[in-house]
Design an enzyme around this catalytic site. Sequence first.
Site, PDB file in Angstrom:
ATOM      1  CB  ILE A 128     -17.565 -38.888   6.642  1.00 27.79           C
ATOM      2  CG1 ILE A 128     -18.336 -39.968   5.861  1.00 27.79           C
ATOM      3  CG2 ILE A 128     -16.508 -38.248   5.744  1.00 27.79           C
ATOM      4  CD1 ILE A 128     -19.255 -39.419   4.769  1.00 27.79           C
ATOM      5  CG  ASN A 140     -31.554 -37.238   5.694  1.00 30.96           C
ATOM      6  OD1 ASN A 140     -31.485 -36.150   5.138  1.00 30.96           O
ATOM      7  ND2 ASN A 140     -30.494 -38.049   5.789  1.00 30.96           N
TER       8      ASN A 140
HETATM    9  O1  C5P Z   1     -24.131 -38.208  14.638  1.00 31.69           O
HETATM   10  P1  C5P Z   1     -24.776 -37.191  13.751  1.00 31.69           P
HETATM   11  O2  C5P Z   1     -25.229 -37.791  12.452  1.00 31.69           O
HETATM   12  O3  C5P Z   1     -25.808 -36.353  14.391  1.00 31.69           O
HETATM   13  O4  C5P Z   1     -23.586 -36.182  13.427  1.00 31.69           O
HETATM   14  C1  C5P Z   1     -23.723 -35.123  12.556  1.00 31.69           C
HETATM   15  C2  C5P Z   1     -22.382 -34.668  12.015  1.00 31.69           C
HETATM   16  O5  C5P Z   1     -21.562 -35.775  11.671  1.00 31.69           O
HETATM   17  C3  C5P Z   1     -22.544 -33.890  10.742  1.00 31.69           C
HETATM   18  O6  C5P Z   1     -21.449 -32.982  10.665  1.00 31.69           O
HETATM   19  C4  C5P Z   1     -22.476 -34.969   9.688  1.00 31.69           C
HETATM   20  O7  C5P Z   1     -22.136 -34.460   8.420  1.00 31.69           O
HETATM   21  C5  C5P Z   1     -21.409 -35.867  10.243  1.00 31.69           C
HETATM   22  N1  C5P Z   1     -21.560 -37.281   9.876  1.00 31.69           N
HETATM   23  C6  C5P Z   1     -20.618 -37.876   9.069  1.00 31.69           C
HETATM   24  N2  C5P Z   1     -20.730 -39.206   8.750  1.00 31.69           N
HETATM   25  C7  C5P Z   1     -21.756 -39.936   9.236  1.00 31.69           C
HETATM   26  C8  C5P Z   1     -22.718 -39.331  10.083  1.00 31.69           C
HETATM   27  C9  C5P Z   1     -22.586 -38.002  10.376  1.00 31.69           C
HETATM   28  O8  C5P Z   1     -19.694 -37.197   8.601  1.00 31.69           O
HETATM   29  N3  C5P Z   1     -21.827 -41.208   8.922  1.00 31.69           N
END
Ligand code: C5P
Length: 417
Positions: A305, A206
């Site tokens: 995460i 991305n």
């Molecule tokens: O669900 P989304 O990707 O929009 O969520 C964003 C938040 O979740 C951010 O803080 C991102 O760093 C964290 N995140 C994560 N692990 C993932 C996806 C998102 O820690 N697999």
Amino acid sequence: MKKNILLGVCGGVAAYKSAELVRLLRREGFEVRVMMTAAATRFVGSLTFQALSGHPVATDLLDAGQESAMGHIHLARWADRILIAPATANFMARLTQGMVDDILTAVCLAARAPPVLVPAMNSAMWLNPATQANREIIESRGIRLLGPGRGELACGESGEGRMLEPEEILNRLRELSPTGPLQGRSALVTAGPTREPLDPVRFISNRSSGKMGYALAEALQAAGASVTLVSGPVSLAPPPGVERVRVETALEMYDAVFARIDQAPLDLFVACAAVADYRPAEVSAGKIKKNDANMTLSLTRNPDILTEVAALPADRRPCCVGFAAETGDIRRLGEEKLRRKGADLLAANLVGGTQGGFEDDNNALTLLWHDGQAEKRCGDAPVADLRMDLPMMPKRELAAALVSFIEEHFFACNPSS
Ligand code: C5P
């Protein structure tokens, strides 16, 4: 600890020793910028310091060119530590009075952390009651003085007033512990995109540049925290003093985060990375060939995460700050994400528009938190609403504002153990 040092040079014979000091500081891994009083430039040319530091030297508070390149406010913010060497009797007197009549005093007054002074002068000047009264005031304000030492002085006399030798200054700096409201706290920041490989040459990723996460790591470090940055592939250098762990995929990021949490208790987790939600179900060993008109990719969900860190048992769970990059109603979507992920604070921003967000140097954030969450962690310092808007500004400033908010509402009344 690697940091940004802003060295202020005053007009004294000892200024020549500061040239060597710049060389030693850089060899130690510090990023050094220099500012000089007008008198200092009479002793050593600013070009010497420019060549040794690798940066233009700030000499004039009222020079529009210098101010637009890196003005006194930016220099004050840039510096993790301000070191004035040599500090003359005149400089000490002006600092005591809070005068802002040159770049050095302006920066010292604008900085968050107090400067460190390395006095150098004739011993009669040092022992003069005026200088000693100024010394007392300066020290009572939390400003550290290194030296002066005893020995042969430039004027031919011998006594107290000699500037410490560059090696000695460096040793004394090493002993000074980092200061700031988050001193003693440990923080982990994830930043940048992840890359999810399809085959040996292709990946899904991305537009995240990592700028916001790197700025946050820098701001947390400047506030005194010891910071680990778990970063996806970006073209940024790690902020000085911040430990960086480089990863490529979401699974590698997950492993790096939990390895750090398993190592030692973490106070703050800031999930700023744009982690890929899905990865290719299979990674082809060879380059995928184009055979058919259409191609379908099968994807598998990556672990979240932030959700998993926020779900840790209370004794291992850090304060959790998440980010949400949205293209729609950021308030509604952000609140939903805050709840679903179990974070303590969520910073939501709009992406995909013309300004701010991914790749841009500027951003705006809407901070969202749970009812009572900040108050619960911060005793009797309630926050008025469950939402706060941080308007469009450079990401480094935004990071500093977010770190101040975290300090104030999640840590201020919760001393580090
Ligand atoms: O669900 P989304 O990707 O929009 O969520 C964003 C938040 O979740 C951010 O803080 C991102 O760093 C964290 N995140 C994560 N692990 C993932 C996806 C998102 O820690 N697999």
